[in-house]
Design an enzyme around this catalytic site. Structure first.
Site, PDB file in Angstrom:
ATOM      1  N   CYS A   1       0.830  -1.205   0.000  1.00 34.36           N
ATOM      2  CA  CYS A   1       0.000   0.000   0.000  1.00 34.36           C
ATOM      3  C   CYS A   1       0.864   1.254   0.000  1.00 34.36           C
ATOM      4  CB  CYS A   1      -0.939  -0.011   1.207  1.00 34.36           C
ATOM      5  SG  CYS A   1      -1.954   1.461   1.332  1.00 34.36           S
TER       6      CYS A   1
ATOM      7  N   CYS B   1      -0.380   4.084   2.219  1.00 35.93           N
ATOM      8  CA  CYS B   1      -0.139   3.868   3.656  1.00 35.93           C
ATOM      9  C   CYS B   1       1.336   4.103   3.998  1.00 35.93           C
ATOM     10  CB  CYS B   1      -0.465   2.428   4.073  1.00 35.93           C
ATOM     11  SG  CYS B   1      -1.985   1.770   3.410  1.00 35.93           S
ATOM     12  N   ASP B   2       2.232   3.549   3.203  1.00 35.24           N
ATOM     13  CA  ASP B   2       3.636   3.472   3.602  1.00 35.24           C
ATOM     14  C   ASP B   2       4.600   4.315   2.763  1.00 35.24           C
ATOM     15  OD1 ASP B   2       2.915   1.641   5.556  1.00 35.24           O
ATOM     16  OD2 ASP B   2       3.070  -0.049   4.185  1.00 35.24           O
TER      17      ASP B   2
END
Ligand code: NDP
Length: 323
Positions: free
Chosen positions: A135, A138-139
């Site tokens: 992701c 997300c990261d």
């Protein structure tokens, strides 16, 4: 006699827990089964920095613990267990847990999420949370000014590569075929961004690094006469080879798209079975964010409450008529 549950929630990610919070506050005495991966996909990521209300970020695991506590505070009963069989032919719906006990639910909220597909390399597990992610939203932030690689040739891979190109210094897009599968517009975009380099006919076959990923072993032109391997220095690897919605046990009763995502009435969690709702990634191949999942969990609980109220009114009317 099977246990009767007013509002049964399956899945313990942001969608499931949010549904439990709202259903609890609406006095629906919700019961939530946590599933195979208590806390859901967020427990496999590092820090969550894009969920409103957490200016300093929070670990995915911690956030899900907070969600759980909040759901319990409002009366939700959280149970361990995995749904193995369902019968949604008639209400109350019969749901079997761990192949053993069967419960009956007046309303059912399916929030079983989706699982990112991985390549199947042992190294992916070794470096999970230490340079391997599925992701970028997300990261990606943790790779500012670094070099990353995205695996995949579809729209998701292109989207992830474009997102990362704004954060990282260099992005390799590793595609196993000689062409991209993504839509034309996405192909044009990735090809015109200067810090994205597409490596066609190449595959990641291994990862290396002391604690965190420092490089990938790349297999070039598999099966061809000039097949070769080389080491590509990278700081992070993003898998974007598709997601698999966790819908196997419900598919028989509900409409799903060609990849298995549950189809709901547009903009709502309402499925084709009355009293059965789908929330979060299980019905969302597009946004797949904690905040969008939480929002749809909220909608599902509100719809469950509306459905139960309507049923109650119908029962009262039927009772009066019979007198
Ligand atoms: P896709 O199934 O479309 O693409 C998966 C990609 O991963 C393909 O290029 C495939 O390669 C590659 N792949 C699969 N397995 C492996 C493997 N083991 N090793 C290396 N490569 C592998 O999935 P997406 O998640 O990209 O998209 C899913 C759906 O969602 C699509 O319909 C897409 O259009 C849609 N979508 C739309 C978006 C948008 O419109 N903004 C954004 C994101 C998704 P190969 O081609 O060789 O099979």
């Amino acid at each position: 006699m099977a246990e009767k549950i007013k509002c049964l929630i399956i899945g313990s990610g942001p969608a499931g827990y949010t549904a439990a919070i709202y259903a609890g506050r609406a006095n629906l005495s919700p019961v939530l089964y946590a599933g195979m991966q208590p806390g859901g996909q967020l427990t496999t990521t590092t820090d969550i920095e894009n969920f409103p209300g957490y200016p300093n970020g929070i670990s995915g695991f911690e956030m899900m613990e907070e969600f759980r506590k909040q759901a319990e505070k409002f009366g939700a009963e959280i149970r361990m267990g995995n749904v193995t069989e369902t019968d949604l032919s008639n209400s109350p719906y019969r749901i079997t847990i761990d192949g053993k006990e069967t419960v009956e639910a007046e309303t059912l909220i399916i929030a079983t999420g989706a699982t990112a597909k991985y390549l199947g390399l042992a190294d992916e597990r070794k470096y999970a949370g230490a340079g391997v992610s599925a992701c970028a939203t997300c990261d990606g932030f943790f790779y500012r000014k670094k070099t990353v690689a995205v695996v995949g040739g579809g729209d998701t891979a292109c989207e992830e590569a474009i997102y990362l190109s704004n954060v990282a210094e260099k992005v390799y897009l590793i595609v196993r075929k000689p062409e991209l599968r993504a839509s034309k517009i996405m192909q044009i975009r990735v090809k015109t961004i200067p810090n994205i380099e597409i490596l066609f006919e190449q595959e990641v076959v291994g990862l290396s690094g002391e604690k965190f990923v420092e490089g990938a072993t790349i297999l070039k032109r598999r099966g061809q006469e000039d097949e070769s391997t080389y080491e590509l220095p990278i700081d992070g690897l993003f898998l974007a080879i598709g997601h698999h919605p966790n819908t196997e046990v419900f598919k028989q009763w509900l409409d799903t798209d060609e990849t298995g995502y549950i189809i709901t009435q547009p903009g709502t969690p309402i499925t084709k079975v009355a009293g059965v709702f789908a929330a979060g990634d299980v019905a969302d191949p597009d946004y797949r964010q904690a905040i969008t999942a939480a929002a749809s969990g909220c909608k599902a609980a509100i719809e469950a409450e509306r459905y139960l109220s309507t049923m109650e009114v119908c029962e009262i009317i039927a009772e009066r008529k019979s007198k």
